[in-house]
Structure formats: C-alpha cells, structure tokens
Enzyme design. Sequence first.
Site, mmCIF file in Angstrom:
data_model
loop_
_atom_site.group_PDB
_atom_site.id
_atom_site.type_symbol
_atom_site.label_atom_id
_atom_site.label_comp_id
_atom_site.label_asym_id
_atom_site.label_seq_id
_atom_site.Cartn_x
_atom_site.Cartn_y
_atom_site.Cartn_z
ATOM 1 N N CYS A 85 0.999 -1.080 0.006
ATOM 2 C CA CYS A 85 -0.029 -0.056 -0.130
ATOM 3 C C CYS A 85 0.842 1.293 0.087
ATOM 4 O O CYS A 85 0.317 2.270 -0.075
ATOM 5 C CB CYS A 85 -0.957 0.091 1.326
ATOM 6 S SG CYS A 85 -1.796 -1.596 1.489
ATOM 7 N N CYS A 206 -13.213 0.552 8.316
ATOM 8 C CA CYS A 206 -12.336 -0.114 7.116
ATOM 9 C C CYS A 206 -12.110 0.845 6.057
ATOM 10 O O CYS A 206 -13.347 1.475 5.619
ATOM 11 C CB CYS A 206 -12.779 -1.397 7.010
ATOM 12 S SG CYS A 206 -13.035 -2.667 8.111
ATOM 13 N N SER A 207 -10.865 0.957 5.462
ATOM 14 C CA SER A 207 -10.678 1.806 3.970
ATOM 15 C C SER A 207 -11.493 0.567 3.053
ATOM 16 O O SER A 207 -11.523 -0.567 3.345
ATOM 17 C CB SER A 207 -9.355 1.629 3.687
ATOM 18 O OG SER A 207 -8.832 0.419 3.801
ATOM 19 N N ILE A 209 -12.531 -1.211 -0.965
ATOM 20 C CA ILE A 209 -11.959 -1.917 -1.940
ATOM 21 C C ILE A 209 -12.132 -0.613 -3.065
ATOM 22 O O ILE A 209 -13.413 -0.446 -3.371
ATOM 23 C CB ILE A 209 -12.769 -2.877 -2.468
ATOM 24 C CG1 ILE A 209 -12.583 -3.945 -1.283
ATOM 25 C CG2 ILE A 209 -11.877 -3.670 -3.378
ATOM 26 C CD1 ILE A 209 -11.188 -4.302 -0.708
ATOM 27 N N LYS A 328 -10.092 5.725 4.559
ATOM 28 C CA LYS A 328 -11.360 5.487 4.739
ATOM 29 C C LYS A 328 -12.453 6.044 3.950
ATOM 30 O O LYS A 328 -13.466 5.307 3.401
ATOM 31 C CB LYS A 328 -11.769 6.005 6.228
ATOM 32 C CG LYS A 328 -12.953 5.789 6.518
ATOM 33 C CD LYS A 328 -13.532 4.198 7.039
ATOM 34 C CE LYS A 328 -15.058 3.952 6.752
ATOM 35 N NZ LYS A 328 -15.488 4.202 5.357
ATOM 36 N N HIS A 332 -9.059 3.905 -1.128
ATOM 37 C CA HIS A 332 -7.891 3.424 -0.974
ATOM 38 C C HIS A 332 -7.495 2.351 -2.076
ATOM 39 O O HIS A 332 -7.374 1.250 -1.850
ATOM 40 C CB HIS A 332 -7.584 2.608 0.373
ATOM 41 C CG HIS A 332 -6.172 2.175 0.635
ATOM 42 N ND1 HIS A 332 -5.017 2.748 0.150
ATOM 43 C CD2 HIS A 332 -5.869 0.983 1.412
ATOM 44 C CE1 HIS A 332 -4.080 2.141 0.656
ATOM 45 N NE2 HIS A 332 -4.489 1.087 1.599
#
Length: 383
Positions: A85, A206-207, A209, A328, A332
């Site tokens: 990442c 969560c970030s 998809i 978030k 991402h």
Amino acid sequence: MREVAIIGASQTKFGELWDISFRDLITRAGVEAIEDAGIEGADLEAMYIGNMSAGLFIKQEHIASLIADHAGLTPIPATRVEAACASGGLALRSGIMAIASGYHDIVLVGGVEKMTDVVDPTPAIATASDQEWEAQQGVTFPSLYAMMARRHMYEYGTTREQLAMVSVINHENAAKNPKAQFPMEITVEQVLNSSMVADPLRLLDCSPISDGASAVILCPAEKAREYTDTPVYVKASAHASGTIALHDREDITRIDATVHAGRKAFKMAGLEPKDVDVIEVHDCFSINGILAIEDLGFVKKGEGGLAFEEGVTRRDGDIPFNPSGGLKARGHPLGATGIAQAAEIVWQLRGEAGKRQVEGAEIGLTHNIGGTGGTAVVHILSR
Ligand code: COA
C-alpha cells in the site's frame, strides 16, 4: 543534491469504476497532472508508477511500459515501484531522487490500482503480509489491524468510540471532496452498529476496495517558477522498513517504520510536528489513524484516541487530519494512495482545496504505510 518541487497534481474520482480500464485510468490522471503543470507530454523525461498488484487484480504485469505505450510516451524510461500500500509513496520518493540526483529534469509520478475487477480482492491484499506466518494461517489485514487495535485498547484505554471518531472525521472531510469514494457524513452510532469485520473493527472502521489513479509532476526547485506561480517544495522524503509480520514486533501498538521515517523526515526538513499545518496519514483502518498521529509525534503515545475524541484532528483543530477524507472515505486504491495524499497536500498548500481547505496551510505531511508497517514513507512539503 538538488531541491525538488511539485508543479502539477491530479486525482481521478475514487470508487468502483467499471466504465474505465486500468490503462485509461492512469493515463487520465497523467494527462490532468501534465495540464495542471502547464507542460507538454513531450517534456517528460521519466515516469515512475506506484502499483501494488496489477498481476493479481487485473492479471497484468509489466505495467510501467504498458502505460508509457498507451499514453504515447515511449521511449521514456518507465519504472513500476511496489511496496504494497506504500507503492505510491515510494514511487514519489523514487521520482524525487531522480530529480535531486540530476538524472532527470521533469518526471511524472503516478499511482494506480484497479481492485474491483476481481470477485474477492482479500487474498491479493493479503500477499502484503507474511504468507507463511500470517496469510496462510487465515489472517487478513482487517484481522491484523484488529489485533493492533485490541492491544492499544488494553494498554492505553483507547475506547471503541474513539476509534469510531477517526472514521467520523474522515467522512466529515470526504463529504466536501467531490473525488471521494464515500462522500457522506456518518455518526459514531453508525460506526458502532455497522457489521463486524474483525473484532473490534467494523465495516465503517475499514478503508474500502477502490479503483483510482493519481499523478504529480516534479522538477528541480530552481526551475519550478518557469512553469507555475504556485510550486510546492519537497522539504523531506524519508523511507523506513519494519518487520513484515506482527509477531516479530516488540510492541504491536507502535509502527516502528513510521517512527523512523517520521523522525528522519523532520530532521531532514529541520522542522517539528508543531510546525506542520495539515497531514494526510495512512488510516487503512481506524486504529491506524490513531497510531499514525502518535508514531509521527503529533501526540504522546496512548493519547491518539483522546485527540480524535476531543476533535483536535478536525479540519479546524490543532492537527488538521486527512482533509481529503483519508483512506477510509476518499478511498484506498492501494498504489494510488501515496500519490493522492501528495496531491491533496499540494492543493491544500496552494489554497485550492475548496470547501475542505485548511486555512493558511503552509506546511503539510504525507504518511504512507505498506502492509502493517513493513514499509513507511513520509514526505514533508511546503509552499
Ligand atoms: N466503508 C463504507 N461503506 C462500505 C465500505 C467501507 N469501507 N466497504 C463497503 N461498503 C459498502 C458498500 O458500498 C456496500 O453498500 P451497498 O450495500 O449500499 O451497495 C456495502 O457496504 C457492502 O459492500 P461489500 O463490497 O459487499 O462489502 P464487503 O463486506 O465485501 O467488504 C470490507 C467490506 C471492509 C471487508 C472491505 O472493504 C475490505 O476488505 N476493506 C479493507 C481493504 C484492505 O485491507 N486494504 C488494505 C489495507 S492495509
């Protein structure tokens, strides 16, 4: 070593982008950055592209020359940079070093990922953890960060509500960012009632998809004003590595690579955290927003949760955090994130961030993490 400036920046909308291909996505970001810099494509001498896993997400490797070819930029040297990442942050550092060393005068640095074309992206993302000791045992990134969150709660009394505030503040900012994937405000209650992903982390911790791309144009600082009235200068570019597996760490409430990269960056820039006006940090899960402001020295260890609870990290607070909406809520797309962070800081320092502008921002910091901290890249930029 020459000083380096950023003279152009761009970001595509982040989200589930089924109507545009990988190569068109990064080409669109590149063209917009070139236009923003007021240069011609023919001026580019080299290109660096951050990308974590095109091979697994779209079954395409060799992507740097694919992009140069598609964008009509051959034969310039085109290099892919991979650090999970943190691929974007490390590509930016590679471009900066190419200019600083005198090898090139005008460089495009892009970042791109297309993650929504596979049915289950989780196994691809998990390749950034230790395969033998983590992924093959069934551990995924949400669960790795969940362990870090649990330990932080145990050691420092960080509360579930404080974690939720990281997401609430990110979404507050994303609501003012037309390029964000999830531009809606959320409440602490919504975070606490969202579906469980890996205890204690829920969906809204969560970030997502994401698909997306971002690009910046670099040149030597002494030439920047030939192209733009609003150059942004690179004050520091720092990179550190850490253990890839969590069990090898002395303390999982701290990301040592962030600590080292942060210290190096502040030393290189001759600055301290209190001098920074705006930050874009790697909050892939809410706990990492807290770890980042602690490990970079913006607050003492253990006090990150309180900073979010008290709103210190709001846009008008002492530590304006992720005005873009962060990983978030802006989204991402792994390899694009480090460049999108830099693009946001460029717009903030130029005073061009619209409704999410941090008033009077002069110095900004970006922090990009690979995996759970096997890589950390920190940049400090100034106007
Ligand atoms: N934030 C807010 N909403 C989200 C979201 C997020 N992170 N992820 C998905 N959603 C929404 C979707 O838009 C969808 O809404 P809809 O029903 O109104 O259309 C709904 O939640 C379900 O989406 P879906 O794609 O089925 O979610 P999922 O359960 O398959 O995936 C996660 C959710 C959190 C597991 C997934 O986003 C994930 O793995 N995130 C972490 C990515 C990661 O590890 N990155 C690397 C970090 S190191």
